[in-house]
Design an enzyme around this catalytic site. Structure first.
Site, mmCIF file in Angstrom:
data_model
loop_
_atom_site.group_PDB
_atom_site.id
_atom_site.type_symbol
_atom_site.label_atom_id
_atom_site.label_comp_id
_atom_site.label_asym_id
_atom_site.label_seq_id
_atom_site.Cartn_x
_atom_site.Cartn_y
_atom_site.Cartn_z
ATOM 1 N N SER A 170 39.211 -15.300 54.926
ATOM 2 C CA SER A 170 38.449 -16.216 55.877
ATOM 3 C C SER A 170 37.990 -15.532 57.168
ATOM 4 O O SER A 170 38.790 -14.548 57.648
ATOM 5 C CB SER A 170 39.542 -17.529 56.358
ATOM 6 O OG SER A 170 39.624 -18.203 55.323
ATOM 7 N N SER A 184 47.625 -15.071 56.602
ATOM 8 C CA SER A 184 49.159 -15.517 56.650
ATOM 9 C C SER A 184 49.846 -14.183 56.640
ATOM 10 O O SER A 184 49.631 -13.199 55.887
ATOM 11 C CB SER A 184 49.496 -16.278 55.352
ATOM 12 O OG SER A 184 48.769 -17.582 55.259
ATOM 13 N N GLU A 229 45.871 -18.496 43.053
ATOM 14 C CA GLU A 229 46.585 -19.061 44.360
ATOM 15 C C GLU A 229 46.317 -20.656 44.163
ATOM 16 O O GLU A 229 47.472 -21.272 44.395
ATOM 17 C CB GLU A 229 45.683 -18.806 45.478
ATOM 18 C CG GLU A 229 45.996 -19.445 46.853
ATOM 19 C CD GLU A 229 45.020 -19.285 47.936
ATOM 20 O OE1 GLU A 229 45.540 -19.504 49.061
ATOM 21 O OE2 GLU A 229 43.977 -18.909 47.683
ATOM 22 N N GLU A 276 37.193 -31.042 50.502
ATOM 23 C CA GLU A 276 35.759 -31.135 50.059
ATOM 24 C C GLU A 276 35.266 -29.840 49.228
ATOM 25 O O GLU A 276 34.455 -30.303 48.228
ATOM 26 C CB GLU A 276 34.762 -31.046 51.382
ATOM 27 C CG GLU A 276 35.148 -32.072 52.563
ATOM 28 C CD GLU A 276 36.291 -31.972 52.941
ATOM 29 O OE1 GLU A 276 36.875 -33.076 53.819
ATOM 30 O OE2 GLU A 276 36.899 -30.973 53.000
#
Length: 396
Positions: A132, A164, A247, A379
């Site tokens: 990201s 993370s 994941e 979404e």
């Protein structure tokens, strides 16, 4: 699917169950919320060493890569027993064992496998995921971090966010754009980046629940050897999708969610005198808890569907998105139900002697806000399910 264990599977399940009972650290429910990740990592090393000696960290990995060569179903049984016993599984193992390792096995070279996989299994290296960016979250292929070839290296500049445990990590699985003129899904390369490289700066972020697992990472002229590319240059999107499938198949634990609901039921029964009306008389709360238990069982069935596909040699795609979508939205509903059960006590922070269930319901309620964002938003999951699962046309 046959829900019954085969004799071999039943024997393995019993062996795992007895091993956990005899060897796993004894922690109270909710103890995982009591400290930070560095403390958890340090406290879990002896336990994970014992698992590693039995090759149970990755039962289904090939033996030549440190696994036990077991079936996917046996690995699923192991994970299920670990969850039932609430045995420690620190977050640092999720990305290394659950995501980076399997992707290296599928797309890596033999040299990469020989170097990285033993270190992952030994717990020597913590991994983080550099996907990201501030302008590329749900639309990951819009990432702007740039990698430019310079001899045998690539020079990387850019920024990652919501990474993370980056503040603890030694290695990052990194996506960077290597061909800015190619269609956005085709100009991306998948790198393994040493977090100790010059030019890497990590800035911890604190989420609304007080957790410190996220960081933003700044990359300034970071050099990555060409030998650290996974797969082919400019075709890193395909390796990245493999990682996401691993994941999404693992996100959320139906067992853990059911245990959370059972903890709430137990608390409501034991503290019925604290209410203006007892649980026996509060039909709305009874129905809400019953709904959560039924939903947790549905989550378990979806998990069994995933493992049945994997057991047939298939890689779940839209099915993994179904599990991710369902489990993360259920996680939010369970957290809201927990606040309904605890009432005003649910607002007490961890560390307060008055906080019920070690304060983990408040933590879960605040932390669950991000559940439907991380790992691909709800979404995005619905789009995947619609186009790949239901064969619906893409919108303009």
């Amino acid at each position: 699917m046959d829900f019954r264990d085969t004799p071999q599977e039943a024997a393995f399940r019993q062996e795992v169950r007895e091993f956990i009972a005899n060897e796993a650290p004894k922690l109270e429910p909710g103890a995982e919320f009591a400290g930070d990740y560095a403390e958890q990592f340090a406290a879990s090393q002896g336990w994970f060493k014992k698992l590693g000696e039995r090759r149970w960290l990755v039962p289904a990995w090939p033996k030549e890569y440190g696994g036990a060569g077991m079936t996917v179903t046996e690995q699923f049984l192991f994970n299920e027993e670990m969850a039932i016993a609430r045995a420690p599984r620190p977050l640092h193992m999720i990305i290394g064992v659950g995501m980076a390792g399997p992707t290296i096995i599928v797309h890596g070279t033999e040299e990469q496998k020989k170097y990285f996989l033993p270190r992952i299994l030994a717990g020597e290296d913590i991994w983080c995921q550099g996907y990201s960016e501030p302008e590329a979250g749900s639309d990951l292929a819009s990432l702007r971090t740039r990698a430019v070839r310079d001899g045998d290296d690539y020079v990387v500049n850019g920024q990652k966010i919501w990474t993370s445990i980056a503040h603890l990590a030694r290695w990052m699985i990194l996506l960077a754009r290597t061909d800015p003129d190619a269609p956005k899904h085709k100009g991306i390369t998948y790198f393994l980046m040493d977090m100790k490289s010059p030019g890497v700066e990590t800035r911890p972020l604190t989420n609304m629940a007080g957790g410190r697992e996220f960081s933003e990472v700044f990359l300034e002229n970071v050099r990555i050897p060409k030998s650290n590319i996974i797969g082919e240059e400019n075709r890193g999107w395909y390796s990245a999708v493999t990682t996401l499938d691993f994941e999404r198949s693992a996100i959320g634990s139906a067992v853990g969610m059911r245990q959370s609901v059972e903890d709430l039921v137990r608390y409501a029964r034991e503290h019925s005198a604290d209410w203006t009306s007892t649980l026996a008389e509060n039909a709305v709360l009874r129905y809400e808890l019953a709904d959560r238990l039924v939903e947790a069982e549905v989550g378990r069935m979806l998990s069994y569907r995933i493992v049945s596909l994997q057991g047939k040699g298939l890689i779940p795609n839209y099915e993994a998105s179904i599990v991710k979508l369902y489990n993360m939205e259920l996680n939010q509903r369970i957290a809201r139900t927990g606040m309904h059960v605890l009432g005003m006590y649910g607002q007490l922070e961890r560390g307060s002697k008055w906080a019920p269930l070690r304060g983990r319901i408040r933590y879960s309620y605040l932390r669950s806000i991000g559940s439907t964002i991380e790992g691909g938003t709800s979404e995005i999951q619905r789009n995947i399910i619609a186009t790949r699962g239901l064969n619906l046309p893409r919108g303009d």
